[in-house]
Design an enzyme around this catalytic site. Structure first.
Site, short mmCIF file in Angstrom:
data_model
loop_
_atom_site.label_atom_id
_atom_site.label_comp_id
_atom_site.label_asym_id
_atom_site.label_seq_id
_atom_site.Cartn_x
_atom_site.Cartn_y
_atom_site.Cartn_z
N ASP A 1 -6.51 -0.18 13.15
CA ASP A 1 -6.36 -0.49 11.73
C ASP A 1 -5.10 -1.30 11.50
O ASP A 1 -3.99 -0.84 11.76
CB ASP A 1 -6.30 0.80 10.92
CG ASP A 1 -6.17 0.55 9.43
OD1 ASP A 1 -7.18 0.64 8.72
OD2 ASP A 1 -5.03 0.26 8.97
N TYR B 1 1.01 -6.36 7.35
CA TYR B 1 1.77 -5.82 8.48
C TYR B 1 2.36 -6.92 9.37
O TYR B 1 3.23 -6.63 10.20
CB TYR B 1 0.89 -4.91 9.35
CG TYR B 1 0.24 -3.76 8.64
CD1 TYR B 1 0.65 -3.37 7.36
CD2 TYR B 1 -0.78 -3.04 9.25
CE1 TYR B 1 0.04 -2.31 6.72
CE2 TYR B 1 -1.40 -1.98 8.60
CZ TYR B 1 -0.99 -1.62 7.33
OH TYR B 1 -1.62 -0.57 6.70
N LYS C 1 -6.95 -5.84 6.03
CA LYS C 1 -6.92 -5.68 4.57
C LYS C 1 -6.36 -6.92 3.89
O LYS C 1 -5.53 -7.62 4.47
CB LYS C 1 -6.05 -4.47 4.20
CG LYS C 1 -6.34 -3.22 5.01
CD LYS C 1 -5.36 -2.10 4.67
CE LYS C 1 -5.46 -0.97 5.67
NZ LYS C 1 -4.80 -1.27 6.95
N HIS D 1 -6.30 -3.82 -0.20
CA HIS D 1 -5.18 -2.96 0.21
C HIS D 1 -4.69 -2.05 -0.92
O HIS D 1 -4.41 -0.87 -0.69
CB HIS D 1 -4.04 -3.84 0.72
CG HIS D 1 -3.18 -3.17 1.73
ND1 HIS D 1 -2.60 -3.82 2.80
CD2 HIS D 1 -2.78 -1.88 1.85
CE1 HIS D 1 -1.89 -2.98 3.52
NE2 HIS D 1 -1.97 -1.78 2.96
#
Length: 273
Positions: free
Chosen positions: A46, A51, A76, A109
């Site tokens: 994930d 990120y 996401k 998200h």
């Protein structure tokens, strides 16, 4: 290899119930982190555009030698990427960074209030066009989901929320169950803030497991999908070793009594952009 259960989502797609989250895993660490996880048996990874490690995550996946169809990859769309056209562009950028032909699960998200209905329309297009195998949301509370359902043609199959024994969104979870939406737990260990809780320490001693393993097992037995994060191989192995014991009814009752409404992340209602 391992005994990770597989859950079937409402659209028939199968997802490993336990995976690896890579939030706050730096781009420098991400390749080795994901490579190690895949070597020891993880098949569900994930990530998210936010990120900033999709490129390294994708490289680890591609170089693992594991057939793509045996892996489950989630990413996401971030808040400032939301809106119909922006989301479609953001998806293409994520897919390019990951270097994958398709994404297994694509999520909104956060519920940016004035954007998520249009963002969802873009996810529906990606689903219909076969670019993704499943679409869902993250950090949506019951009222966000009800708003989404007013215009949605395709229901989300997953809602990924902050969830651990200290925070259980009972009304959201109940609504998701009614709607056939699977709950996925992010920060399932509460960012390690509660590992010294007396209940966890007691149950860890009883079962000859770590407090973290007790928490992960609680998620598994509550039928949640769970994605603990660790960059250390030994911790990844520990997080995976939760299928050789069970919590009994009294254990679960003790863990359920830990609920205190304590968040380690942001409140979904406070996200505006």
């Amino acid at each position: 290899m391992n005994d990770i259960p597989v859950k079937e989502l409402a659209n028939g797609v199968k997802i490993p119930q336990l995976g690896l989250g890579v939030y706050k895993v730096s781009s420098e660490q991400a390749y080795e982190t994901v490579s190690n996880a895949l070597k020891i048996g993880y098949r569900h990874i994930d990530t998210a555009s936010y990120y900033q490690n999709e490129e390294e995550v994708g490289r680890a996946i591609r170089e693992s030698g594991i057939p793509r169809e045996e892996l489950f990859v989630t990413t996401k769309v971030w808040n400032d990427e939301q809106g119909y056209d922006r989301t479609l562009r953001a998806f293409e950028q994520s897919k390019e960074r990951l270097g994958l032909d398709y994404i297994d699960l694509y999520l909104i998200h956060w519920p940016v209030t004035d954007r998520f209905p249009e963002t969802w329309r873009a996810l529906e297009k990606l689903d219909t066009d076969g670019e993704v195998r499943a679409v869902g949301v993250s950090n949506f509370l019951k009222h966000h989901l009800k708003t989404l359902m007013e215009t949605a043609i395709i229901k989300p199959v997953v809602n990924q929320i902050e969830l651990h024994p200290k925070l259980v969104e009972k009304s959201t979870i109940a609504y998701c169950k009614e709607q056939g939406i699977e709950i996925e737990s992010w920060s399932p260990l509460g960012r390690a803030k509660y590992l010294d809780d007396p209940v966890l320490v007691e149950l860890a001693s009883k079962h000859d497991k770590s407090p973290a393993q007790i928490m992960i097992r609680w998620h598994i037995q509550n039928d949640y999908i769970v994605i603990p994060k660790s960059t250390k191989k030994v911790r990844q192995q520990e997080n995976l070793a939760v299928f050789d014991f069970s919590l009994d009814k009294k254990d679960l009752e003790k863990l359920n009594q830990m609920e205190a409404g304590e968040r380690v992340g942001s409140h979904p209602d406070h996200i505006t952009r």
